[in-house]
Design a protein around this motif. Structure first.
Motif, PDB file in Angstrom:
ATOM      1  N   LEU A   1       0.820  -1.211   0.000  1.00 15.39           N
ATOM      2  CA  LEU A   1       0.000   0.000   0.000  1.00 15.39           C
ATOM      3  C   LEU A   1       0.853   1.260   0.000  1.00 15.39           C
ATOM      4  O   LEU A   1       0.632   2.192  -0.772  1.00 15.39           O
ATOM      5  CB  LEU A   1      -0.931   0.001   1.214  1.00 15.39           C
ATOM      6  N   VAL A   2       1.847   1.298   0.897  1.00 12.54           N
ATOM      7  CA  VAL A   2       2.654   2.505   1.059  1.00 12.54           C
ATOM      8  C   VAL A   2       3.514   2.774  -0.171  1.00 12.54           C
ATOM      9  O   VAL A   2       3.624   3.920  -0.630  1.00 12.54           O
ATOM     10  CB  VAL A   2       3.542   2.398   2.315  1.00 12.54           C
ATOM     11  N   SER A   3       4.107   1.726  -0.709  1.00 17.73           N
ATOM     12  CA  SER A   3       5.079   1.915  -1.789  1.00 17.73           C
ATOM     13  C   SER A   3       4.459   1.964  -3.176  1.00 17.73           C
ATOM     14  O   SER A   3       5.047   2.525  -4.103  1.00 17.73           O
ATOM     15  CB  SER A   3       6.121   0.791  -1.748  1.00 17.73           C
ATOM     16  N   ASP A   4       3.262   1.387  -3.342  1.00 16.09           N
ATOM     17  CA  ASP A   4       2.714   1.278  -4.703  1.00 16.09           C
ATOM     18  C   ASP A   4       1.256   1.725  -4.806  1.00 16.09           C
ATOM     19  O   ASP A   4       0.942   2.671  -5.531  1.00 16.09           O
ATOM     20  CB  ASP A   4       2.845  -0.169  -5.187  1.00 16.09           C
ATOM     21  N   SER A   5       0.345   1.078  -4.085  1.00 15.14           N
ATOM     22  CA  SER A   5      -1.083   1.298  -4.300  1.00 15.14           C
ATOM     23  C   SER A   5      -1.510   2.730  -4.010  1.00 15.14           C
ATOM     24  O   SER A   5      -2.197   3.360  -4.824  1.00 15.14           O
ATOM     25  CB  SER A   5      -1.898   0.322  -3.443  1.00 15.14           C
ATOM     26  N   VAL A   6      -1.132   3.253  -2.855  1.00 17.82           N
ATOM     27  CA  VAL A   6      -1.556   4.606  -2.486  1.00 17.82           C
ATOM     28  C   VAL A   6      -0.935   5.657  -3.410  1.00 17.82           C
ATOM     29  O   VAL A   6      -1.640   6.552  -3.897  1.00 17.82           O
ATOM     30  CB  VAL A   6      -1.246   4.893  -1.004  1.00 17.82           C
ATOM     31  N   PRO A   7       0.373   5.614  -3.705  1.00 16.75           N
ATOM     32  CA  PRO A   7       0.912   6.599  -4.657  1.00 16.75           C
ATOM     33  C   PRO A   7       0.270   6.512  -6.039  1.00 16.75           C
ATOM     34  O   PRO A   7       0.010   7.540  -6.673  1.00 16.75           O
ATOM     35  CB  PRO A   7       2.402   6.251  -4.721  1.00 16.75           C
ATOM     36  N   ARG A   8      -0.003   5.284  -6.497  1.00 12.52           N
ATOM     37  CA  ARG A   8      -0.541   5.124  -7.843  1.00 12.52           C
ATOM     38  C   ARG A   8      -2.017   5.486  -7.925  1.00 12.52           C
ATOM     39  O   ARG A   8      -2.444   6.204  -8.847  1.00 12.52           O
ATOM     40  CB  ARG A   8      -0.329   3.669  -8.297  1.00 12.52           C
ATOM     41  N   ALA A   9      -2.822   5.020  -6.956  1.00 12.22           N
ATOM     42  CA  ALA A   9      -4.269   5.223  -7.044  1.00 12.22           C
ATOM     43  C   ALA A   9      -4.736   6.527  -6.409  1.00 12.22           C
ATOM     44  O   ALA A   9      -5.729   7.113  -6.848  1.00 12.22           O
ATOM     45  CB  ALA A   9      -4.990   4.048  -6.382  1.00 12.22           C
ATOM     46  N   ILE A  10      -4.037   7.000  -5.387  1.00 16.46           N
ATOM     47  CA  ILE A  10      -4.484   8.188  -4.648  1.00 16.46           C
ATOM     48  C   ILE A  10      -3.622   9.397  -4.977  1.00 16.46           C
ATOM     49  O   ILE A  10      -4.064  10.541  -4.842  1.00 16.46           O
ATOM     50  CB  ILE A  10      -4.464   7.922  -3.126  1.00 16.46           C
ATOM     51  N   GLY A  11      -2.399   9.185  -5.409  1.00 14.64           N
ATOM     52  CA  GLY A  11      -1.510  10.291  -5.723  1.00 14.64           C
ATOM     53  C   GLY A  11      -0.753  10.837  -4.533  1.00 14.64           C
ATOM     54  O   GLY A  11      -0.209  11.941  -4.598  1.00 14.64           O
ATOM     55  N   VAL A  12      -0.684  10.070  -3.438  1.00 13.73           N
ATOM     56  CA  VAL A  12       0.052  10.493  -2.250  1.00 13.73           C
ATOM     57  C   VAL A  12       1.358   9.703  -2.198  1.00 13.73           C
ATOM     58  O   VAL A  12       1.328   8.469  -2.111  1.00 13.73           O
ATOM     59  CB  VAL A  12      -0.753  10.261  -0.964  1.00 13.73           C
ATOM     60  N   PRO A  13       2.505  10.364  -2.236  1.00  9.03           N
ATOM     61  CA  PRO A  13       3.779   9.630  -2.228  1.00  9.03           C
ATOM     62  C   PRO A  13       4.035   8.948  -0.896  1.00  9.03           C
ATOM     63  O   PRO A  13       3.424   9.283   0.133  1.00  9.03           O
ATOM     64  CB  PRO A  13       4.815  10.723  -2.500  1.00  9.03           C
ATOM     65  N   ALA A  14       4.962   7.999  -0.915  1.00  4.38           N
ATOM     66  CA  ALA A  14       5.250   7.205   0.286  1.00  4.38           C
ATOM     67  C   ALA A  14       5.725   8.071   1.435  1.00  4.38           C
ATOM     68  O   ALA A  14       5.417   7.789   2.597  1.00  4.38           O
ATOM     69  CB  ALA A  14       6.297   6.141  -0.038  1.00  4.38           C
ATOM     70  N   GLU A  15       6.484   9.151   1.156  1.00  2.00           N
ATOM     71  CA  GLU A  15       6.998   9.978   2.243  1.00  2.00           C
ATOM     72  C   GLU A  15       5.915  10.782   2.940  1.00  2.00           C
ATOM     73  O   GLU A  15       6.148  11.341   4.007  1.00  2.00           O
ATOM     74  CB  GLU A  15       8.091  10.911   1.725  1.00  2.00           C
ATOM     75  N   GLU A  16       4.702  10.847   2.351  1.00  2.00           N
ATOM     76  CA  GLU A  16       3.590  11.550   2.980  1.00  2.00           C
ATOM     77  C   GLU A  16       2.540  10.593   3.517  1.00  2.00           C
ATOM     78  O   GLU A  16       1.434  10.998   3.852  1.00  2.00           O
ATOM     79  CB  GLU A  16       2.951  12.524   1.984  1.00  2.00           C
ATOM     80  N   THR A  17       2.872   9.316   3.594  1.00  2.00           N
ATOM     81  CA  THR A  17       1.961   8.296   4.117  1.00  2.00           C
ATOM     82  C   THR A  17       2.499   7.796   5.449  1.00  2.00           C
ATOM     83  O   THR A  17       3.686   7.478   5.567  1.00  2.00           O
ATOM     84  CB  THR A  17       1.840   7.121   3.132  1.00  2.00           C
TER      85      THR A  17
END
Length: 801
Positions: free
Chosen positions: A617-633
């Motif tokens: 989720l942190v490294s792939d799904s959230v950045p790709r689907a939500i547009g939030v990078p890992a450093e902001e998760t």
């Protein structure tokens, strides 16, 4: 809400570890390998201290283990969440930070270095507490009380009074506090001292001499304890620490992280046949240790029956004698509080009977509490300061017409807040995240009226959040960029804020404290003591979040006491996330429509699967689907230990997001970390580098910090995954909450409310607790804490009609 569309991969079998409830000892504490004293019980870790804390986990790693795998969570909605029993899962944060800080701090002190910022903060707090003690000593003698007590309670009070002659240190029995002496109201424009606190710090905390540390190291070696504990022991016991430790080996329990069974083994090695479970020294040391464990779980005192029962389970043959000895030596204090039952008639006063003899006054039920002196003084000082503020007329800054115009320019409950502050010295404000706009409006209005208005937050993330509201669109990462908002620690230490006037009070007219539920009793006492007469104090916060990591429940006790105006915000948190979190606060885990994937539920079966899906989720799904990078998760989980605790999650996230050899204490440049300069205080940052001086960090506010090499292990953790208490006060664009099956017993409504409420745009829930989630939200409230603040504030409450 929606479920994660990508199927979970089958993880490798992961054996469930039972370290979820382990209590970490200080680094390298090998004394636990030594056998206990002859005849002394050595119950399994977590038994007694958990019970003495009212079911708390104690200073363990976090979640309870042994729950086993839960049924697969196929539901799309995360059913109820509840608080971790008043922060017991996160009490480990303060315990572990304390262990590392004690050892690391002692080592630094042994080297004769100058005081660091963190040490200056601690020294300033010690100096403030000494001032409080001196003020208490100037009062008249304590009010005689307890004449109607009998049995053990009467014996305890008699033991306290027996030492008031001066033969031994006095253990004072506190009655209702007298009003604090009032300072004259400051005149207009008090002189500001640019650097106030350093003038008060020198000499406050003498460092143990290197020869003292060396002498302690020799005593530890004789008893088979790790010599690395020497700096911490020397710092805890002071001058002559080697002689004190040799004469009383159980003093080793004064060091954070050491447990009774370890101290028993050390004592047996030193004393031989003289080591007995009924040794008076052992009884006193275990009593003090249990009170410290209770403080880690949030209690400022313990009821006598609970304390004696736990002492018995810890192998103390005569618990009552142990408590009496502790009181007689001044290592703890006893209190008696009248128990008022709702609707009960007032007790009958003494009167003359029909036969001419005087009938005795009707006895009132009381409870006897035992507490450590530092928390007793802090709680009493806090009650005095709050009573002073609530009962005083604030300084007349601006005419009533000016205040009314300021209120009229605000809206709704913000206008009510301005009007309340205009005429009262103490005001409480409650509401969710959106409600923070109201104290921000108050701060701007007060400054417009010419008041020296400041705000502060218990943590750095809270300061940055509120500063952004007060100065929208501006860079608020540095203290100079947001001069009207500080952290509580910085304000008290003098590194942030307005400075102090010639009398030592903060040089301000209005102080707004946001995230007030995170204030522990000591920090709150220091704040109120530092306010000048005529100043106004506003405590603002969300009453549904987790209580403070330190002892006390200041904000909740104040709300219940009703000694001042309370303004409840009517501003709801927006969007699907606001709707979900608001329902949790009301005890309902509702199905929420999330058309923009604001809320995603990811069912898992095994802890290993939870770790795998979290990294995904942190490294792939959230950045790709939500547009939030890992450093902001941000990842949040109930505890540090276990197969899906912060340690396991941080290790997996580091391997994926910033792989490296960890050449400096397990850290590499670019690692996301949290740093604890003092126990209970956590600052987020990143590793900038390392050299001979130590680990170089860049904190979230842009501050550069160098953590000495010998302090890294105890004070720095990886920060991709945090506990809810570590995350409290912060907000991130995306949050992943991990709920492995073995975390079910750690959940409560406040815990879920706090964890879910950290998300601004997106929340993913890695859900492996099945129906434990809705059950926690609906049925598990905050675990009670034993405090005396309600009793101390009772005289200030308005009389009921």
């Amino acid at each position: 809400m929606s479920t994660e569309p990508e199927p979970a991969e089958n993880p490798a079998d992961v054996a469930e570890a039972g370290d979820g409830t382990e209590a970490e000892a200080a680094d390298g504490t090998g004394a636990g390998d030594a056998p206990p004293a002859d005849g002394a019980e050595a119950p399994a870790d977590g038994t007694s201290e958990a019970e003495v804390a009212g079911g708390a986990e104690g200073p363990g790693d976090g979640t309870e283990a042994g729950a086993g795998d839960r049924a697969e969570a196929g539901a799309a909605t995360p059913g109820g969440v509840d608080e971790v029993g008043a922060s017991e899962a996160e009490a480990a944060d303060a315990a572990e930070a304390g262990a590392g800080a004690a050892e690391a701090g002692g080592a630094e002190a042994a080297g004769g270095k100058q005081l660091s910022e963190a040490e200056a903060e601690l020294a300033a707090q010690r100096l403030e507490r000494e001032r409080i003690e001196r003020r208490k000593a100037e009062r008249k003698g304590p009010v005689t009380a307890g004449a109607k007590l009998s049995g053990t309670a009467a014996d305890l009070l008699a033991a306290v009074r027996a030492v008031e002659s001066g033969a031994k240190p006095v253990a004072t029995v506190f009655a209702d506090p007298e009003p604090a002496p009032r300072r004259p109201a400051p005149g207009p424009g008090p002189v500001r001292r640019d650097v106030p606190v350093p003038e008060r710090v020198p000499g406050a905390a003498p460092a143990p001499a290197p020869e003292t540390v060396q002498a302690v190291r020799q005593v530890l070696a004789r008893g088979g304890a790790p010599e690395t504990l020497a700096p911490a022991v020397a710092a805890a016991l002071g001058e002559g620490a080697d002689e004190a430790l040799g004469a009383d080996p159980w003093q080793l329990l004064r060091v954070s992280g050491v447990r009774p069974e370890q101290a028993d083994g050390f004592a047996r090695a030193l004393l031989g046949a003289e080591c007995r479970p009924d040794d008076e020294r052992r009884g006193r040391a275990v009593t003090g240790w249990l009170l410290e464990q209770a403080a880690l779980a949030g209690h400022t005192a313990l009821e006598l029956p609970r304390l004696t029962a736990t002492l018995a389970r810890r192998g103390v043959p005569d618990p009552d004698a142990a408590v009496q000895s502790t009181l007689a030596e001044g290592e703890a204090l006893a209190f008696q509080d009248a128990l008022e039952e709702p609707g009960a008639p007032a007790p009958r006063a003494a009167r003359e009977g029909d036969d001419g003899e005087e009938e005795a006054e009707e006895e009132r039920p009381v409870r006897v509490l035992i507490g450590l002196e530092r928390y007793a003084l802090a709680e009493e000082s806090l009650a005095d300061g709050l009573a002073r503020l609530a009962g005083s007329v604030p300084k007349q800054d601006g005419s009533p017409e000016d205040w009314e115009r300021a209120a009229a320019s605000a809206r709704g409950s913000a206008a009510e807040l301005v009007r309340a502050v205009a005429g009262h010295g103490l005001v409480l404000h409650t509401g969710g995240e959106a409600a923070l706009a109201e104290p921000a409006a108050l701060l701007r209005a007060a400054r417009g009226l010419g008041l020296r208005a400041w705000a502060c937050a218990p943590g750095l993330p809270g300061r940055l959040r509120f500063a952004a509201l007060c100065a929208p669109g501006e860079d608020v990462t540095g203290a100079a960029a947001a001069p009207s908002v500080a952290t509580v620690a910085g304000l008290l230490a003098g590194t942030e804020g307005p400075g102090r006037d010639p009398e030592g009070a903060l040089d301000l007219d209005l102080l707004v404290v946001v995230d007030a539920p995170q204030l522990d009793v000591e920090a709150a006492a220091l704040l109120t003591e530092s306010l000048p007469d005529g100043a106004r104090l506003v405590l603002s916060g969300d009453p549904a979040v987790l209580w403070s990591a330190g002892p006390g429940r200041v904000f909740a006790d104040l709300l219940a006491a009703r000694i001042c105006p309370q303004i409840a915000s009517r501003r709801p948190d927006p969007g699907p996330l606001g709707e979900l979190v608001s329902g949790i606060g009301a005890g309902e885990l509702n199905q929420v429509e999330a058309p923009g994937k604001e809320i995603v539920i990811v069912p898992v079966r095994e802890p290993g699967d939870a770790v795998h899906r979290t990294v995904q989720l942190v490294s792939d799904s959230v950045p790709r689907a939500i547009g939030v990078p890992a450093e902001e998760t941000q990842v949040i989980t109930p505890g540090h230990g276990g197969p899906a605790g912060t340690r396991a999650l941080n290790a997996a996230l580091k391997e994926r997001l910033n792989p490296g050899p960890g050449r400096f204490g397990g850290f590499d440049p670019g690692d996301r970390v949290v740093w604890s300069p003092v126990p209970g205080r956590t600052l987020p940052g990143r590793v900038a580098g390392a050299d001979a001086e130590g680990l170089r960090l860049s904190c979230a506010d842009g501050t550069a910090v160098v953590v000495p090499r010998d302090q890294v292990e105890g004070r720095v953790r990886h920060g991709w995954a945090l506990t809810a208490h570590q995350a409290a006060g912060g907000r991130w664009p995306a949050v992943v909450v991990v709920l492995p099956g073995d975390a079910a017993q750690a959940l409560s409504r406040p815990w879920v409310y706090t964890a879910f409420g950290r998300a601004e745009r997106h929340l993913s829930v890695v859900h492996g607790v099945d129906q434990a989630l809705p059950r926690a939200v609906a049925e598990v409230p905050a675990r009670p804490r034993t405090t005396r603040l309600p009793v101390l504030l009772a005289p200030q409450a308005p009389a009921e009609d």
